[in-house]
Motif scaffolding. Sequence first.
Motif, PDB file in Angstrom:
ATOM      1  N   GLU A  76      -8.334   6.194  -0.750  1.00 27.00           N
ATOM      2  CA  GLU A  76      -6.983   6.365  -0.930  1.00 27.00           C
ATOM      3  C   GLU A  76      -7.145   7.221  -2.187  1.00 27.00           C
ATOM      4  O   GLU A  76      -6.016   8.127  -2.352  1.00 27.00           O
ATOM      5  CB  GLU A  76      -6.523   5.002  -1.372  1.00 27.00           C
ATOM      6  CG  GLU A  76      -6.234   4.014  -0.010  1.00 27.00           C
ATOM      7  CD  GLU A  76      -4.856   3.396  -0.028  1.00 27.00           C
ATOM      8  OE1 GLU A  76      -4.192   3.379  -0.947  1.00 27.00           O
ATOM      9  OE2 GLU A  76      -4.505   2.915   1.253  1.00 27.00           O
ATOM     10  N   SER A  88       0.365   3.845  -3.022  1.00 26.18           N
ATOM     11  CA  SER A  88      -0.125   5.241  -2.768  1.00 26.18           C
ATOM     12  C   SER A  88       0.486   6.428  -3.412  1.00 26.18           C
ATOM     13  O   SER A  88       0.136   7.495  -3.784  1.00 26.18           O
ATOM     14  CB  SER A  88      -0.132   5.393  -1.193  1.00 26.18           C
ATOM     15  OG  SER A  88       1.191   5.749  -0.716  1.00 26.18           O
ATOM     16  N   ARG A  98       0.800  -1.215   0.166  1.00 25.44           N
ATOM     17  CA  ARG A  98      -0.084  -0.028   0.086  1.00 25.44           C
ATOM     18  C   ARG A  98       0.890   1.294  -0.188  1.00 25.44           C
ATOM     19  O   ARG A  98       0.610   2.302  -0.624  1.00 25.44           O
ATOM     20  CB  ARG A  98      -0.856   0.244   1.291  1.00 25.44           C
ATOM     21  CG  ARG A  98      -2.009  -0.847   1.363  1.00 25.44           C
ATOM     22  CD  ARG A  98      -3.297  -0.731   0.409  1.00 25.44           C
ATOM     23  NE  ARG A  98      -3.810   0.506   1.109  1.00 25.44           N
ATOM     24  CZ  ARG A  98      -4.670   0.275   2.069  1.00 25.44           C
ATOM     25  NH1 ARG A  98      -4.994  -0.829   2.672  1.00 25.44           N
ATOM     26  NH2 ARG A  98      -5.165   1.448   2.662  1.00 25.44           N
ATOM     27  N   ASP A 143      -7.447  10.693  -1.075  1.00 17.88           N
ATOM     28  CA  ASP A 143      -6.151  11.217  -0.369  1.00 17.88           C
ATOM     29  C   ASP A 143      -5.250  11.584  -1.004  1.00 17.88           C
ATOM     30  O   ASP A 143      -4.224  12.397  -0.677  1.00 17.88           O
ATOM     31  CB  ASP A 143      -5.847  10.190   0.760  1.00 17.88           C
ATOM     32  CG  ASP A 143      -6.837   9.904   2.182  1.00 17.88           C
ATOM     33  OD1 ASP A 143      -7.723  10.902   2.264  1.00 17.88           O
ATOM     34  OD2 ASP A 143      -6.731   8.912   2.660  1.00 17.88           O
ATOM     35  N   PHE A 144      -4.835  10.817  -2.146  1.00 19.24           N
ATOM     36  CA  PHE A 144      -3.488  10.863  -2.870  1.00 19.24           C
ATOM     37  C   PHE A 144      -3.613  11.343  -4.306  1.00 19.24           C
ATOM     38  O   PHE A 144      -2.322  11.840  -4.775  1.00 19.24           O
ATOM     39  CB  PHE A 144      -2.720   9.359  -2.661  1.00 19.24           C
ATOM     40  CG  PHE A 144      -2.591   9.111  -1.515  1.00 19.24           C
ATOM     41  CD1 PHE A 144      -1.425   9.543  -0.510  1.00 19.24           C
ATOM     42  CD2 PHE A 144      -3.353   7.932  -0.819  1.00 19.24           C
ATOM     43  CE1 PHE A 144      -1.162   8.955   0.633  1.00 19.24           C
ATOM     44  CE2 PHE A 144      -3.049   7.137   0.284  1.00 19.24           C
ATOM     45  CZ  PHE A 144      -1.832   7.924   1.180  1.00 19.24           C
ATOM     46  N   ARG A 191     -12.681   1.737   1.041  1.00 19.27           N
ATOM     47  CA  ARG A 191     -11.459   1.890   1.580  1.00 19.27           C
ATOM     48  C   ARG A 191     -10.630   2.472   0.066  1.00 19.27           C
ATOM     49  O   ARG A 191      -9.575   3.524   0.380  1.00 19.27           O
ATOM     50  CB  ARG A 191     -10.800   0.690   1.954  1.00 19.27           C
ATOM     51  CG  ARG A 191      -9.472   0.685   2.225  1.00 19.27           C
ATOM     52  CD  ARG A 191      -8.921  -0.502   2.948  1.00 19.27           C
ATOM     53  NE  ARG A 191      -9.273  -1.626   2.228  1.00 19.27           N
ATOM     54  CZ  ARG A 191      -8.192  -2.097   1.354  1.00 19.27           C
ATOM     55  NH1 ARG A 191      -7.154  -1.643   0.848  1.00 19.27           N
ATOM     56  NH2 ARG A 191      -8.432  -3.473   0.722  1.00 19.27           N
ATOM     57  N   TRP A 192     -10.647   2.023  -1.106  1.00 18.30           N
ATOM     58  CA  TRP A 192     -10.013   2.442  -2.164  1.00 18.30           C
ATOM     59  C   TRP A 192     -10.289   3.657  -2.614  1.00 18.30           C
ATOM     60  O   TRP A 192      -9.323   4.550  -3.159  1.00 18.30           O
ATOM     61  CB  TRP A 192     -10.106   1.447  -3.299  1.00 18.30           C
ATOM     62  CG  TRP A 192      -9.396  -0.074  -3.064  1.00 18.30           C
ATOM     63  CD1 TRP A 192     -10.169  -1.093  -2.812  1.00 18.30           C
ATOM     64  CD2 TRP A 192      -7.945  -0.169  -3.150  1.00 18.30           C
ATOM     65  NE1 TRP A 192      -9.194  -2.172  -2.477  1.00 18.30           N
ATOM     66  CE2 TRP A 192      -7.695  -1.508  -2.554  1.00 18.30           C
ATOM     67  CE3 TRP A 192      -6.812   0.399  -3.230  1.00 18.30           C
ATOM     68  CZ2 TRP A 192      -6.523  -2.158  -2.635  1.00 18.30           C
ATOM     69  CZ3 TRP A 192      -5.604  -0.042  -2.908  1.00 18.30           C
ATOM     70  CH2 TRP A 192      -5.474  -1.397  -2.777  1.00 18.30           C
TER      71      TRP A 192
END
Length: 239
Positions: free
Chosen positions: A138, A108, A104, A141-142, A134-135
């Motif tokens: 991510e 990321s 991960r 977030d990124f 959850r994905w």
Amino acid sequence: MSLGNYSTGNSGIELRNRHATGSIQSDLSRSQSIDDHYDFLFKVVLVGNTGVGKSNLLSRFTRNEFMLDFRTTIGVEFATKSIEVQSKKIKTQIWDTAGQEKFRAISSAYFRNSVGAILVYDISKFETFDALERWKAEIDDFAPQDCKVILVGNKVDLNGSRTVAKADAEAFAKHNNMLHIETSALTSENVAKMFQTLVEDIYNSQFRSVTASVATDNSRMGSISKPKSSNDAKSWCRC
């Protein structure tokens, strides 16, 4: 900012002027194949649980191959393929990110600067659909805020073993402002259409912002205008 070779920096889009001349462009032309002449370069990432078929979607689209034996992606792999949208050649650089927890931290880093994300689940394994939140977190977030996402239900060849209702997936996609499509990397059903749809969506949204940025820069640089002949091209290109 260069009009001859334009890059949006961290946005993951590059706009190339194929008509720029001069020693830099000549050297590049000698070292590149015909397929390397493109108008835009888009970075796209494949994300989702391990085993949902991300690697096979990539290999089917870029090489028309399918691997019958399951092979876990180690870290990150990528491949490229050009797509034409509105007479523009777009080189799509597709990153296949590992779905395991231990990778991960690696994956990321590759969300950053992406302009598109392909969020994949297996229609025959509900746990892969359950992991989408959850994905999605991510990606939020990124990836850049304007990263376009398409939700892909893979393995429709296993429709008899379906555990994820299409209506539920469409509701998830609508709620999260995503496109949605079902595919089969095994039979190639909708694979090319999925990539084409995403790239067109990226182009339609990002190209407007890129051209607006170039137009604004041109306006501020008033003295710079499009060359009237090839002899003027070098001075036009602020490389």
